[in-house]
Design an enzyme around this catalytic site. Structure first.
Site, PDB file in Angstrom:
ATOM      1  N   TYR A 104       0.805  -1.235   0.000  1.00 55.84           N
ATOM      2  CA  TYR A 104       0.000   0.000   0.000  1.00 55.84           C
ATOM      3  C   TYR A 104       0.833   1.277   0.000  1.00 55.84           C
ATOM      4  O   TYR A 104       0.277   2.373  -0.048  1.00 55.84           O
ATOM      5  CB  TYR A 104      -0.942  -0.013   1.205  1.00 55.84           C
ATOM      6  CG  TYR A 104      -1.935  -1.162   1.149  1.00 55.84           C
ATOM      7  CD1 TYR A 104      -2.852  -1.253   0.107  1.00 55.84           C
ATOM      8  CD2 TYR A 104      -1.938  -2.161   2.125  1.00 55.84           C
ATOM      9  CE1 TYR A 104      -3.744  -2.313   0.034  1.00 55.84           C
ATOM     10  CE2 TYR A 104      -2.836  -3.218   2.065  1.00 55.84           C
ATOM     11  CZ  TYR A 104      -3.736  -3.289   1.018  1.00 55.84           C
ATOM     12  OH  TYR A 104      -4.620  -4.330   0.946  1.00 55.84           O
TER      13      TYR A 104
ATOM     14  N   HIS B  73      -8.122   2.301  -5.805  1.00 49.93           N
ATOM     15  CA  HIS B  73      -7.418   1.309  -4.978  1.00 49.93           C
ATOM     16  C   HIS B  73      -5.924   1.516  -5.147  1.00 49.93           C
ATOM     17  O   HIS B  73      -5.427   1.646  -6.281  1.00 49.93           O
ATOM     18  CB  HIS B  73      -7.792  -0.119  -5.380  1.00 49.93           C
ATOM     19  CG  HIS B  73      -9.232  -0.411  -5.157  1.00 49.93           C
ATOM     20  ND1 HIS B  73      -9.766  -0.567  -3.902  1.00 49.93           N
ATOM     21  CD2 HIS B  73     -10.251  -0.498  -6.018  1.00 49.93           C
ATOM     22  CE1 HIS B  73     -11.061  -0.760  -4.012  1.00 49.93           C
ATOM     23  NE2 HIS B  73     -11.393  -0.713  -5.280  1.00 49.93           N
TER      24      HIS B  73
ATOM     25  N   ARG C  90     -10.453 -10.705  -3.993  1.00 53.86           N
ATOM     26  CA  ARG C  90     -10.398  -9.249  -4.247  1.00 53.86           C
ATOM     27  C   ARG C  90     -10.745  -8.911  -5.699  1.00 53.86           C
ATOM     28  O   ARG C  90     -10.754  -7.752  -6.093  1.00 53.86           O
ATOM     29  CB  ARG C  90      -8.991  -8.701  -3.955  1.00 53.86           C
ATOM     30  CG  ARG C  90      -8.601  -8.809  -2.506  1.00 53.86           C
ATOM     31  CD  ARG C  90      -7.253  -8.131  -2.270  1.00 53.86           C
ATOM     32  NE  ARG C  90      -6.611  -8.701  -1.103  1.00 53.86           N
ATOM     33  CZ  ARG C  90      -6.847  -8.323   0.153  1.00 53.86           C
ATOM     34  NH1 ARG C  90      -7.696  -7.349   0.405  1.00 53.86           N
ATOM     35  NH2 ARG C  90      -6.236  -8.899   1.168  1.00 53.86           N
TER      36      ARG C  90
END
Ligand code: DQA
Length: 160
Positions: free
Chosen positions: A22, A104, A115
């Site tokens: 991330y 995202h 996902r």
């Protein structure tokens, strides 16, 4: 124009949550980058004002989307894991009918199969995935450009 940035589950932990996936930026840093870009995009044209919200609770996110019906022009949303599970968030986006972009940080299609499905992908204007924090900036640019193009055709919204 006013854009609400809605961040879902676990995004409050950005910066220390799985940084290899991330990125290293915190949510505050991402938001302050968006504010800088909002100021740049305001120059010489209608002001772009941003509001921010993060919650780990599905119901609070639904409440926030509903509240966008009052005075918000567009939504940038990363629902986190609720992307893959929440019919309620999808319904809320449909109910308010505002232009929205799904963001995202990671590319869910390149990750676990659970996902791969987004329950909001077909009710938003577009999705920006896998580009890290810059995805939020691209979403902001796209929504502002679309709003300005619409306004050029339709003229400014009449008060009341
Ligand atoms: C995410 C992707 C989701 O699958 C995950 O549950 C998140 C973050 C992203 O930004 O890459 O919490 O939305």
């Amino acid at each position: 124009m006013r854009i609400d940035v809605i961040q879902g589950a676990n995004l409050n932990l950005l910066g220390r949550r799985e940084p290899a996936i991330y990125g290293a930026q915190t949510l505050e840093e991402i938001h302050s980058g968006l504010e800088d870009l909002g100021r740049q995009l305001s120059a010489g044209d209608e002001a772009v004002s941003l509001t921010f919200f993060q919650s780990n609770s599905e119901g609070a996110l639904v409440d926030r989307v509903q509240a966008c019906g009052e005075g918000v022009d567009a939504i940038i949303m990363n629902p986190g894991a609720y992307t893959h599970t929440s019919i309620a968030l999808r319904d809320a986006l449909l109910a308010v009918g505002l232009p929205a972009v799904e963001v995202h940080l990671s590319n869910p299609a390149a990750r676990e199969s659970f996902r791969h499905r987004s329950l909001i992908a077909d009710v938003v204007r577009g999705s920006i995935v896998g580009l890290g924090a810059i995805g939020y900036q691209l979403a902001l640019r796209a929504l502002v450009a679309a709003h300005r193009a619409r306004r050029a055709v339709e003229g400014p919204a009449s008060p009341g």
